[in-house]
Design an enzyme around this catalytic site. Structure first.
Site, PDB file in Angstrom:
ATOM      1  N   ASP A   1       4.928  -8.004   4.351  1.00 44.26           N
ATOM      2  CA  ASP A   1       5.456  -9.221   3.724  1.00 44.26           C
ATOM      3  C   ASP A   1       5.877  -9.029   2.274  1.00 44.26           C
ATOM      4  OD1 ASP A   1       5.218 -10.741   5.941  1.00 44.26           O
ATOM      5  OD2 ASP A   1       3.459 -11.881   5.290  1.00 44.26           O
TER       6      ASP A   1
ATOM      7  N   ARG B   1       3.542   0.700  -4.128  1.00 38.82           N
ATOM      8  CA  ARG B   1       3.543  -0.762  -4.319  1.00 38.82           C
ATOM      9  C   ARG B   1       4.187  -0.964  -5.695  1.00 38.82           C
ATOM     10  NH1 ARG B   1       0.263  -2.363  -0.129  1.00 38.82           N
ATOM     11  NH2 ARG B   1      -1.527  -1.057   0.344  1.00 38.82           N
TER      12      ARG B   1
ATOM     13  N   ASP C   1      -2.093  -3.612   9.541  1.00 41.85           N
ATOM     14  CA  ASP C   1      -2.882  -4.852   9.539  1.00 41.85           C
ATOM     15  C   ASP C   1      -2.452  -5.886  10.591  1.00 41.85           C
ATOM     16  OD1 ASP C   1      -4.155  -3.737   7.360  1.00 41.85           O
ATOM     17  OD2 ASP C   1      -3.000  -4.865   5.887  1.00 41.85           O
TER      18      ASP C   1
ATOM     19  N   ASP D   1      -0.494  -8.201  10.205  1.00 43.99           N
ATOM     20  CA  ASP D   1      -0.569  -9.508   9.554  1.00 43.99           C
ATOM     21  C   ASP D   1       0.800 -10.072   9.166  1.00 43.99           C
ATOM     22  OD1 ASP D   1      -0.060  -7.650   7.600  1.00 43.99           O
ATOM     23  OD2 ASP D   1      -1.495  -8.448   6.156  1.00 43.99           O
TER      24      ASP D   1
ATOM     25  N   THR E   1       2.944  -2.020   9.037  1.00 40.73           N
ATOM     26  CA  THR E   1       1.605  -2.161   8.459  1.00 40.73           C
ATOM     27  C   THR E   1       0.562  -2.061   9.564  1.00 40.73           C
ATOM     28  OG1 THR E   1       0.014  -3.674   7.415  1.00 40.73           O
ATOM     29  CG2 THR E   1       1.869  -4.706   8.499  1.00 40.73           C
TER      30      THR E   1
ATOM     31  N   ARG F   1      -6.992  -5.872   5.352  1.00 38.55           N
ATOM     32  CA  ARG F   1      -6.803  -6.754   4.189  1.00 38.55           C
ATOM     33  C   ARG F   1      -7.412  -8.114   4.497  1.00 38.55           C
ATOM     34  NH1 ARG F   1      -3.397  -5.863  -0.132  1.00 38.55           N
ATOM     35  NH2 ARG F   1      -2.314  -4.223   0.980  1.00 38.55           N
TER      36      ARG F   1
ATOM     37  N   GLY G   1       1.487  -0.150   1.997  1.00 34.54           N
ATOM     38  CA  GLY G   1       0.601   0.834   2.625  1.00 34.54           C
ATOM     39  C   GLY G   1       1.338   1.618   3.708  1.00 34.54           C
TER      40      GLY G   1
END
Ligand code: F6P
Length: 340
Positions: free
Chosen positions: A109, A78, A133, A135, A131, A177, A17
C-alpha cells in the site's frame, strides 16, 4: 514480430519489504515488455534508486536464473522522500530524463501511494501487490505470502517437535505487521492450540493459562500458541505464563527468515502472471491501476479505489482454527455425553 504499443519505454522497481516471488514478477515485466517492443529499465533500490538514477536497461538475459531466487534482484527500500513534493518532482524528472513513460511498482500500500502521486504527474503507473503480509485490501493474493506462510509453517513444525519432547509451552511470533493472516493460516496448518490475532483481539491471559493447565492435565505434551507480530510482546507473555502455570514456556520470534527463501510454485506463477498483466495494461495506455487476484480471477482496480477498500480477516477461518484446536477435548467430551 514485436507488437507495437502506445508506450515505448517502461521501468520496474520493487519497494517496501522484499517478498519471495518479486523476482518472478520483475522477470515477467522485463521479458513481456521486451516481447512487446518496449525498452525496459530496471530501477534499483525502489524510489530511492529512482531519485538517485540507479537505473539499468534490462535485457532478457539479465533476469535469467532469477525466478527461483528469494529477495529482489533490484533491491528495495522504504523511501520517505516519496512523501514530499520535492521527492515526487525529482522522481518525475528522472522518469522524463530516461524517457520512462510507464512504471511498474511492485510493493504494498505504501508503495502505491507514491505510485499514485507519480500518476498524477503524467507517468503511467501500475501497482503489483508484493508483500508477505497479505494486507492489501483489493486482492486475495499478494506475492510472497504463500512462500512466507509455508516457511513459517515448517519452522513451527520444528519448534513443535522440541516443545513436545520437553513438554513445554511455546509462543511463536510470526510476521504480518498489523495483519494476522500468517498467524491465522499457521494456526490452522500447524494445529496450534491458540492463536492471537490483532484483528480479533480478545486476548484473555487467564483463559489462556487455564487452557494450558487443562491441556496438560488431559495429557497434551505441548501447547503451541501462534502470536501475530501486530500483537507482539511474546517474551513477556512467556514469562508470565510460565510463572502462572509452572510449565516451562519459551518464546520464539521467527522474524526475517519468513521473508527469505526460494518462492513456491504458486508465488512464481502468480507473480509471473501479474507482471505480464502490468505490462499489458501499460501497453493499452492504462495508468493508476493495481493488479489484483480476487474471486478466482486476475483483475485490476483504480489505485485509489484499491487503497480505499477494506478487508476483514475471515471469521469462519478463525472459527475453524478454534474448533480444531483447544476445543478438541471439549468436543470429545460433549460427544461422549460428558461435561466439557
Ligand atoms: O511488510 C513485510 C514485513 O516483513 C512485515 O511483516 C514487518 O512488520 C515489516 O515488513 C518489517 O519491516 P522492516 O524490514 O523494515 O524491518
Amino acid at each position: 514480430m514485436a507488437e507495437t504499443t502506445k508506450i515505448k519505454t517502461i521501468g520496474v522497481l520493487t519497494s517496501g519489504g522484499d517478498a519471495p516471488g518479486m523476482n518472478a514478477a520483475i522477470r515477467a515485466v522485463v521479458r513481456h515488455g521486451l516481447s512487446k517492443g518496449m525498452k525496459v529499465y530496471g530501477i534499483y533500490r525502489g524510489y530511492t534508486g529512482l531519485m538517485e538514477e540507479d537505473i539499468k536497461e534490462m535485457r532478457a538475459g539479465d533476469v535469467s536464473d532469477t525466478i527461483e531466487k528469494g529477495g529482489t534482484i533490484l533491491k528495495t527500500a522504504r523511501c520517505k522522500e516519496m512523501r514530499t513534493p520535492e521527492g515526487i518532482a525529482r522522481a518525475v524528472e528522472v522518469c522524463h530524463k530516461y524517457g520512462i513513460e510507464g512504471l511498474v511498482v511492485i510493493g504494498g500500500d505504501g508503495s502505491y501511494r507514491g505510485a499514485e502521486k507519480l500518476a498524477n504527474e503524467g507517468i503511467n503507473v501500475i501497482g503489483v501487490p508484493g508483500t508477505i503480509d497479505l494486507d492489501i485490501a483489493c486482492t486475495e493474493y499478494t506475492i510472497g505470502f504463500d512462500t512466507a506462510v509455508n516457511t513459517a509453517m515448517e519452522a513451527i513444525d520444528k519448534v513443535r517437535d522440541t516443545s513436545s519432547s520437553h513438554e513445554r509451552c511455546s509462543i511463536i511470533e510470526v510476521m504480518g505487521r498489523a495483519a494476522g493472516y500468517i498467524a491465522l493460516w499457521c494456526g490452522i496448518a500447524n494445529g496450534a492450540e491458540d492463536i492471537i490475532l490483532p484483528e480479533k483481539y480478545d486476548y484473555d491471559e487467564q483463559k489462556l493459562i487455564d487452557n494450558i493447565i487443562d491441556n496438560k492435565r488431559r495429557g497434551k505434551t505441548h501447547h503451541i500458541i501462534i502470536n501475530a507480530e501486530g500483537v507482539g510482546h511474546s517474551a513477556s507473555m512467556a514469562r508470565r505464563i510460565e510463572a502462572a502455570t509452572g510449565i516451562e514456556t519459551r518464546a520464539t520470534i521467527l522474524g526475517y527468515m519468513q521473508r527469505g527463501g526460494s518462492p513456491t510454485c504458486k508465488d512464481r506463477v502468480y507473480a509471473s502472471t501479474m507482471g505480464c498483466i502490468a505490462v499489458d495494461l501499460l501497453a493499452q495506455g492504462k495508468t493508476k491501476r493495481v493488479v489484483s487476484y480476487s474471486n478466482g480471477a486476475f483483475r485490476d482496480y483504480d489505485i485509489n479505489e484499491g487503497l480505499a477498500m477494506t478487508k476483514n480477516i475471515d471469521e469462519y477461518q478463525i472459527e475453524i482454527a478454534r474448533s480444531l484446536s483447544h476445543n478438541y477435548y471439549k468436543s470429545e467430551a460433549l460427544a461422549d455425553g460428558r461435561e466439557a
